[in-house]
Design a protein around this motif. Structure first.
Motif, PDB file in Angstrom:
ATOM      1  N   HIS A   1      34.479  35.099  12.905  1.00 47.63           N
ATOM      2  CA  HIS A   1      34.094  35.844  14.108  1.00 47.63           C
ATOM      3  C   HIS A   1      34.535  35.103  15.374  1.00 47.63           C
ATOM      4  O   HIS A   1      35.121  35.697  16.293  1.00 47.63           O
ATOM      5  CB  HIS A   1      32.578  36.055  14.099  1.00 47.63           C
ATOM      6  N   GLY A   2      34.281  33.789  15.419  1.00 44.56           N
ATOM      7  CA  GLY A   2      34.620  32.986  16.601  1.00 44.56           C
ATOM      8  C   GLY A   2      36.116  32.961  16.862  1.00 44.56           C
ATOM      9  O   GLY A   2      36.569  33.072  18.013  1.00 44.56           O
ATOM     10  N   PHE A   3      36.873  32.842  15.792  1.00 44.95           N
ATOM     11  CA  PHE A   3      38.335  32.814  15.896  1.00 44.95           C
ATOM     12  C   PHE A   3      38.842  34.142  16.464  1.00 44.95           C
ATOM     13  O   PHE A   3      39.746  34.167  17.302  1.00 44.95           O
ATOM     14  CB  PHE A   3      38.933  32.558  14.506  1.00 44.95           C
ATOM     15  N   GLU A   4      38.248  35.247  16.029  1.00 43.87           N
ATOM     16  CA  GLU A   4      38.666  36.577  16.498  1.00 43.87           C
ATOM     17  C   GLU A   4      38.359  36.748  17.992  1.00 43.87           C
ATOM     18  O   GLU A   4      39.146  37.317  18.728  1.00 43.87           O
ATOM     19  CB  GLU A   4      37.986  37.681  15.680  1.00 43.87           C
ATOM     20  N   VAL A   5      37.203  36.233  18.409  1.00 40.96           N
ATOM     21  CA  VAL A   5      36.848  36.304  19.831  1.00 40.96           C
ATOM     22  C   VAL A   5      37.839  35.465  20.647  1.00 40.96           C
ATOM     23  O   VAL A   5      38.312  35.894  21.700  1.00 40.96           O
ATOM     24  CB  VAL A   5      35.388  35.833  20.058  1.00 40.96           C
ATOM     25  N   ASP A   6      38.182  34.280  20.118  1.00 40.49           N
ATOM     26  CA  ASP A   6      39.167  33.427  20.807  1.00 40.49           C
ATOM     27  C   ASP A   6      40.488  34.171  21.002  1.00 40.49           C
ATOM     28  O   ASP A   6      41.104  34.085  22.067  1.00 40.49           O
ATOM     29  CB  ASP A   6      39.429  32.147  19.998  1.00 40.49           C
ATOM     30  N   LEU A   7      40.924  34.892  19.977  1.00 43.37           N
ATOM     31  CA  LEU A   7      42.186  35.623  20.068  1.00 43.37           C
ATOM     32  C   LEU A   7      42.128  36.717  21.137  1.00 43.37           C
ATOM     33  O   LEU A   7      43.111  36.969  21.822  1.00 43.37           O
ATOM     34  CB  LEU A   7      42.534  36.274  18.723  1.00 43.37           C
ATOM     35  N   LEU A   8      40.954  37.345  21.248  1.00 49.86           N
ATOM     36  CA  LEU A   8      40.798  38.402  22.255  1.00 49.86           C
ATOM     37  C   LEU A   8      40.839  37.816  23.671  1.00 49.86           C
ATOM     38  O   LEU A   8      41.281  38.475  24.614  1.00 49.86           O
ATOM     39  CB  LEU A   8      39.479  39.150  22.037  1.00 49.86           C
ATOM     40  N   GLU A   9      40.374  36.558  23.784  1.00 48.39           N
ATOM     41  CA  GLU A   9      40.251  35.936  25.113  1.00 48.39           C
ATOM     42  C   GLU A   9      41.458  35.097  25.514  1.00 48.39           C
ATOM     43  O   GLU A   9      41.730  34.934  26.712  1.00 48.39           O
ATOM     44  CB  GLU A   9      39.013  35.025  25.123  1.00 48.39           C
ATOM     45  N   LYS A  10      42.192  34.598  24.522  1.00 50.75           N
ATOM     46  CA  LYS A  10      43.271  33.640  24.788  1.00 50.75           C
ATOM     47  C   LYS A  10      44.345  34.226  25.714  1.00 50.75           C
ATOM     48  O   LYS A  10      44.877  35.312  25.441  1.00 50.75           O
ATOM     49  CB  LYS A  10      43.909  33.228  23.460  1.00 50.75           C
ATOM     50  N   ASN A  11      44.681  33.497  26.763  1.00 54.86           N
ATOM     51  CA  ASN A  11      45.697  33.935  27.745  1.00 54.86           C
ATOM     52  C   ASN A  11      45.407  35.335  28.284  1.00 54.86           C
ATOM     53  O   ASN A  11      46.337  36.088  28.579  1.00 54.86           O
ATOM     54  CB  ASN A  11      47.106  33.923  27.139  1.00 54.86           C
TER      55      ASN A  11
END
Lengths: 156, 82
Positions: free
Chosen positions: A18-28
């Motif tokens: 879940h955390g990794f997916e949120v990071d992808l949504l937020e990254k750059n």
């Protein structure tokens, strides 16, 4: 994911982070101030029966196409940025994650609404089927009228 | 030939994930169902279930939808994902 309106759909047997997916949504992604996520998990009870686990089946090719159509409709209706949908298939145990929907937008209202819209239509349109392993044996779940009614509220 | 596939509870009821129907025997989805019932009489009851849905080449359709050789016709119960 560097593109601001990127869409990703994944149908997979393996679990997701879940955390990794949120990071992808937020990254750059500095345009979007809102990130709304939903995740669905296997419950230990349903319809009064103890549930031991779930088996999830889908219609390959059609599932991805239908989810892409639902997301496209959401993108036309709301001002949203990135969208990620993950749905697991195969054998799942109690407490395991089944589904993830993540949506970003400039302000919260669009992401909240689009996330709920995507989930509501995934429920009634995407060709997935759940078989519950209960204390009384294996039972294919029946579609709920309440899910259909909920999806219909978006056309009002 | 028309490729026919089944999912979930229907697949288990029919004891089979899919089959083929000659395009000469069926020009609509409803006729594909009839042809399947003739193939195996024990299938008639299960296929007569009004709640069954149908997709042709991954597009949801109704019973009067036309089919031709090479099409993929799928029958399945109402969906329960999420």
């Amino acid at each position: 994911m560097n593109i601001s309106n990127l869409t990703e759909i994944s149908i997979q047997t393996e679990d997701f982070d879940h955390g990794f997916e949120v990071d992808l949504l937020e990254k750059n992604n500095v345009e979007d101030g809102a990130v709304v996520t939903f995740s669905g998990r296997v419950r230990n009870k349903n319809l009064g029966l103890k549930v031991k686990g779930l088996f999830l089946e889908h219609y390959p090719d059609m599932t991805e196409k239908l989810l892409a159509d639902i997301i496209e409709t959401a993108k036309q209706r709301w001002n949203i940025g990135r969208v990620k949908v993950i749905h697991r298939i195969g054998q799942l145990a109690i407490g395991e994650q089944i589904v993830f929907v993540g949506v970003t937008s400039k302000h919260r209202q669009d992401a909240f609404a689009a996330n709920e819209f995507i989930m509501d239509f995934l429920k009634v349109k995407a060709p997935f089927w759940k078989k519950e392993l209960t204390e009384l044996g294996e039972i294919w779940l029946e579609a709920k009228a309440s899910d259909k009614e909920k999806a219909q509220t978006w056309s009002k | 030939m028309i490729k026919v596939i089944f999912f979930a509870a229907l697949r288990e009821q029919l004891g089979c994930g899919g089959t083929e129907v000659s395009a000469k025997c069926a020009s609509t989805v409803a006729e594909v169902k009839d042809a399947l019932g003739k193939k195996d009489e024990s299938w008639q009851n299960y296929l007569a279930n009004n709640s069954l849905l149908c997709a042709v080449n991954h597009q949801m359709v109704q019973g009067d939808f036309s089919v031709k050789a090479g099409d993929e016709v799928a029958f399945f119960p109402p969906v329960t994902g999420g």
